[in-house]
Design a protein around this motif. Structure first.
Motif, PDB file in Angstrom:
ATOM      1  N   ASP A  31       0.825  -1.203   0.000  1.00  0.00           N
ATOM      2  CA  ASP A  31       0.000   0.000   0.000  1.00  0.00           C
ATOM      3  C   ASP A  31       0.863   1.258   0.000  1.00  0.00           C
ATOM      4  O   ASP A  31       0.346   2.365   0.059  1.00  0.00           O
ATOM      5  N   CYS A 107      -2.777   3.582   5.324  1.00  0.00           N
ATOM      6  CA  CYS A 107      -3.941   4.024   4.557  1.00  0.00           C
ATOM      7  C   CYS A 107      -5.072   4.550   5.429  1.00  0.00           C
ATOM      8  O   CYS A 107      -5.672   5.578   5.114  1.00  0.00           O
ATOM      9  N   ALA A 111      -6.735   8.195   5.320  1.00  0.00           N
ATOM     10  CA  ALA A 111      -8.157   8.329   4.988  1.00  0.00           C
ATOM     11  C   ALA A 111      -8.897   9.091   6.082  1.00  0.00           C
ATOM     12  O   ALA A 111      -9.765   9.927   5.795  1.00  0.00           O
ATOM     13  N   HIS A 147      -8.107  -1.886   2.509  1.00  0.00           N
ATOM     14  CA  HIS A 147      -7.453  -0.633   2.134  1.00  0.00           C
ATOM     15  C   HIS A 147      -8.499   0.473   2.208  1.00  0.00           C
ATOM     16  O   HIS A 147      -9.668   0.257   1.887  1.00  0.00           O
ATOM     17  N   VAL A 149      -9.557   4.694   1.468  1.00  0.00           N
ATOM     18  CA  VAL A 149      -9.348   5.984   0.822  1.00  0.00           C
ATOM     19  C   VAL A 149     -10.512   6.895   1.210  1.00  0.00           C
ATOM     20  O   VAL A 149     -11.485   6.458   1.821  1.00  0.00           O
ATOM     21  N   ASP A 163      -5.215   8.535  -0.643  1.00  0.00           N
ATOM     22  CA  ASP A 163      -4.877   7.132  -0.891  1.00  0.00           C
ATOM     23  C   ASP A 163      -3.379   6.963  -0.638  1.00  0.00           C
ATOM     24  O   ASP A 163      -2.561   7.591  -1.309  1.00  0.00           O
ATOM     25  N   TYR A 184      -9.449   0.826 -10.348  1.00  0.00           N
ATOM     26  CA  TYR A 184      -8.474   0.682  -9.272  1.00  0.00           C
ATOM     27  C   TYR A 184      -7.975  -0.755  -9.153  1.00  0.00           C
ATOM     28  O   TYR A 184      -6.794  -0.997  -8.904  1.00  0.00           O
TER      29      TYR A 184
END
Length: 223
Positions: A31, A107, A111, A147, A149, A163, A184
């Motif tokens: 990531d 992440c 975020a 993950h 975002v 991200d 993505y």
């Protein structure tokens, strides 16, 4: 009206500029960022988080700071993996003011900064978390699959930023979240099992008690 036109133009410009240098493929097992979309040496901005909340007006400004300042913390990623959480329990996610002072994390830290900051400066953009669940990957004996975002809306279109894989990139506009997810998954080279927009990075888990009303507790749902 002038301010709104300026904001939309800034968002579009940032998105187009970032997309122009997006790498075609990524390391599927990480990531961490592979490309930085803003030069840290060229960035000047607020000296403190309270100053930032008074100064910033749009996601584009938050995104510029992220591109210049964010540093990925691999060691923290391992501590927040499913494997380590099962062994050691919950680890707090960095609060935005703390993150501004020391912009290093993973992440979900990034975020959270994106969502909570945008809620403070532009709540009309409807900022939210987007949790993406990949097929599980193992790194250094630790399982990672989730993950995070930040997503927001503008004029019926969907945008995505904050991200850790692409700090400083403002992706969009997209007609739907599904359109972003399809793109993505291809970029990350990993199959996305599921995704969901959420108001929080924590999930509510119901724990029934015998002969008592049901109660709820908070559990961190992190990578």
């Amino acid at each position: 009206m002038t301010d709104m036109r300026t904001l939309i133009a800034a968002l579009a410009s940032a998105a187009l500029a970032a997309c122009a240098v997006t790498p075609d493929t990524a390391d599927p097992l990480s990531d961490a960022p592979e490309t930085r979309f803003a030069a840290a040496s060229a960035y000047t901005g607020p000296a403190s988080y309270p100053d930032a909340l008074q100064t910033w007006k749009s996601a584009g400004e938050v995104n510029a700071w992220i591109g210049a300042k964010f540093q990925y913390d691999l060691q923290r990623a391992m501590l927040l993996s499913e494997t380590q959480r099962e062994k050691n329990g919950r680890i707090p996610i960095h609060a935005p003011a703390e993150f501004f002072t020391a912009p290093s994390g993973v992440c979900v830290d990034l975020a959270r900064f994106g969502v909570e900051t945008l809620r403070a400066i532009d709540p009309g953009a409807k900022p939210a978390y987007l949790m993406i669940e990949f097929d599980p990957a193992e790194i250094r004996g630790n399982t990672l699959r989730r993950h995070w975002v930040t997503t927001f809306e503008r004029d019926g279109q969907h945008y995505f930023f904050a991200d850790s894989k692409r700090p400083g990139l403002l992706a969009g506009p997209y007609a739907s979240t599904q359109a972003f997810i399809d793109e993505y998954a291809s970029y990350r080279g990993r199959r996305i099992v599921s995704f969901r927009a959420a108001d929080s990075y924590e999930r509510r888990m119901r724990t029934p008690a015998a002969r008592q009303p049901r109660v709820e507790r908070q559990d961190t749902d992190i990578p």
